[in-house]
Enzyme design. Structure first.
Site, PDB file in Angstrom:
ATOM      1  N   ASP A  48       2.575   1.831   3.846  1.00 38.44           N
ATOM      2  CA  ASP A  48       1.867   3.102   3.687  1.00 38.44           C
ATOM      3  C   ASP A  48       2.864   4.235   3.484  1.00 38.44           C
ATOM      4  O   ASP A  48       2.706   5.337   4.019  1.00 38.44           O
ATOM      5  CB  ASP A  48       0.899   3.411   4.827  1.00 38.44           C
TER       6      ASP A  48
ATOM      7  N   GLU B 293       0.869  -1.194   0.000  1.00 35.58           N
ATOM      8  CA  GLU B 293       0.000   0.000   0.000  1.00 35.58           C
ATOM      9  C   GLU B 293       0.894   1.227   0.000  1.00 35.58           C
ATOM     10  O   GLU B 293       1.064   1.894   1.023  1.00 35.58           O
ATOM     11  CB  GLU B 293      -0.942   0.025   1.209  1.00 35.58           C
TER      12      GLU B 293
ATOM     13  N   HIS C 115      -9.034   1.724  -0.424  1.00 32.43           N
ATOM     14  CA  HIS C 115      -8.224   2.569   0.456  1.00 32.43           C
ATOM     15  C   HIS C 115      -9.149   3.570   1.146  1.00 32.43           C
ATOM     16  O   HIS C 115     -10.123   4.014   0.561  1.00 32.43           O
ATOM     17  CB  HIS C 115      -7.165   3.295  -0.385  1.00 32.43           C
TER      18      HIS C 115
END
Ligand code: MN
Length: 365
Positions: free
Chosen positions: A325, A40, A203
Site C-alpha cells: 500500500d 497494491e 480497492h
C-alpha cells in the site's frame, strides 16, 4: 533447507573465507531469496491531481476528498510527491528493501466520483501514463488499468485497450460508483469483460452517503473500519448476485487480508441456506467455495502474522498475495513482515510473487 538456502549458506561460507566485501555480498544475496512483487501500490498522474484540485476548489463536498483535501493543499505533504514519482524515490526504496516489482494502480479515490466524461478521460490518461512508466522500467513495474463504470460500454472498450493494446495486467475499481455496486445488471458487461481479460482489484473508498451516518461522527468511516465494511459489502454483493455462476473465470482481488471476509466463511455457509429466500438467485455452490475459487486476497496494510497464518490456512497459499500500500503505509514494515512470516518457504515464494505472476500474467524473472 531448500536449494536457495543451501546456495546462500555456501555463499556465506565462501564469504567467510574470502573476507569482508565478499561476506557483505553474500549477505545481500541471502536476503534476496525471493522475488518480491508488491500488488497494491498507488500512483497519481498530474492530470488526476489537477482534476481533484479543481473539484475541491469548486466546493464539491465529499468524504472521498476529505483525505485528498489535506494531501493536495497541505504544504509539503511528501505523499503527493511519492504518488507522482515513478522514477526516483520509489525505485530507490524498492532497491533498498529488495522489492523487485510494484503492481501499480491509480490512487483511491480514482475516477468514479467525477462526471462520466471527465472520469473516462482521466482513466485513459492514467492508463497511458502507467504504460509509459512500465516501458521505461519493464522489470520494475506492472499495472492495473483504471476505467469509468459510469459508462459501461465505454468502460469495456478501455478495458480491452488496456489489456490488448497497453499490455496492462488487470483492473482497479475503487468500490462503489455513485452508491451503485458491480452486481447491478447494467455493469454486467464489465464483469463479463473482466472474466475474459483479467482480474478486478476492488480497492476501498468511503461508504456511500446513504449508509455512513453512524460511521461519520467517530471517524469510523475511514481506513480504520468503514473502508473494509464498504469493500466487503461490494464483494459479497457480487458473490450473492450469482456473478460467479455466470462468469466462473471472473477473479476479484481484495486487499487488507480479504477485508474481513475470510474470518466469516463459516457463518456465510451456515446462514445462506436459511436466508436463501431473500436472494434473487440460488447459488450453485456454497458461499465459501466462491471465496476460494474466485477471490484472491492481498496483505496490503495488514502486517499481522496471526491473520496471515489464518488466511493461508483457510484460503490456501495460492490465494494470498503480498502488498505494501505504498506510499500510504510503510514499505519497510511490510517487507519485514513478509520476510519474517511464519509460513513455509514454498508458501512464501507464492505469496511474495508466484501468485501475482499467475493471477496478473507477469512474466517470471
Ligand atoms: Mn491502498
Amino acid at each position: 533447507m531448500d536449494r536457495r538456502e543451501v546456495l546462500a549458506g555456501a555463499a556465506m561460507l565462501s564469504g567467510a573465507l574470502l573476507g569482508g566485501e565478499a561476506l557483505a555480498q553474500a549477505g545481500r544475496r541471502s536476503t534476496r531469496n525471493f522475488r518480491r512483487i508488491a500488488t497494491e501500490e498507488a500512483f497519481a498522474t498530474p492530470e488526476f491531481v489537477e482534476a481533484c484540485r479543481d473539484i475541491v476548489k469548486a466546493g464539491w463536498n465529499s468524504k472521498d476528498l476529505d483525505f485528498w483535501r489535506g494531501l493536495l493543499f497541505r504544504q509539503n505533504d511528501p505523499r503527493l510527491a511519492d504518488l507522482l514519482d515513478l522514477d526516483q524515490q520509489r525505485l530507490a526504496t524498492m532497491d533498498r528493501l529488495g522489492i523487485d516489482m510494484q503492481l501499480l494502480s491509480l490512487t483511491s479515490p480514482g475516477v468514479q466520483f467525477f462526471e462520466p466524461m471527465t472520469a473516462a478521460t482521466l482513466a485513459t490518461t492514467a492508463n497511458d501514463h502507467l504504460a509509459e512508466a512500465i516501458r521505461r522500467h519493464p522489470t520494475r513495474y506492472a499495472g492495473l488499468a483504471a476505467f469509468a463504470p459510469q459508462d459501461p460500454k465505454g468502460a469495456v472498450k478501455e478495458m480491452e485497450r488496456a489489456i490488448n493494446g497497453l499490455k496492462l495486467n488487470g483492473f482497479i475499481l475503487n468500490s462503489h460508483t455513485n452508491g451503485e455496486y458491480m452486481d447491478d445488471p447494467k455493469f454486467r458487461p464489465i464483469l463479463e469483460a473482466a472474466a475474459a481479460l483479467g482480474p478486478i482489484y476492488i480497492h476501498p473508498r468511503p461508504l456511500p452517503d446513504t449508509i455512513d451516518g453512524p460511521y461519520r461522527d467517530m471517524g469510523l468511516w475511514t481506513a480504520m473500519w468503514g473502508f473494509q465494511v464498504e469493500t466487503s459489502l461490494h464483494a459479497l454483493r457480487i458473490l450473492f448476485s450469482g456473478a460467479f455462476d455466470d462468469f466462473p473465470d471472473l477473479k476479484i482481488v481484495l486487499g487488507h487480508m480479504g477485508e474481513g471476509i475470510p474470518y466469516w466463511l463459516y457463518r456465510l455457509d451456515y446462514m445462506y441456506p436459511k436466508m436463501e429466500r431473500m436472494f434473487t438467485r440460488k447459488l450453485k455452490k456454497k458461499p465459501s467455495e466462491y471465496v476460494k475459487s474466485n477471490f484472491i486476497i492481498t496483505t496490503s496494510g495488514m502486517n499481522d502474522h496471526a491473520a496471515l497464518k489464518y488466511c493461508v490456512e483457510v484460503l490456501g497459499p495460492r490465494n494470498v498475495m503480498w502488498a505494501i500500500d505504498y506510499p500510504y503505509q510503510e514499505a519497510e514494515e511490510a517487507t519485514t513482515f513478509m520476510n519474517t512470516a511464519p509460513v513455509s518457504n514454498e508458501d512464501k515464494a507464492l505469496i511474495f510473487s508466484g501468485n501475482a505472476e499467475r493471477v496478473f500474467k507477469i512474466a517470471q524473472s
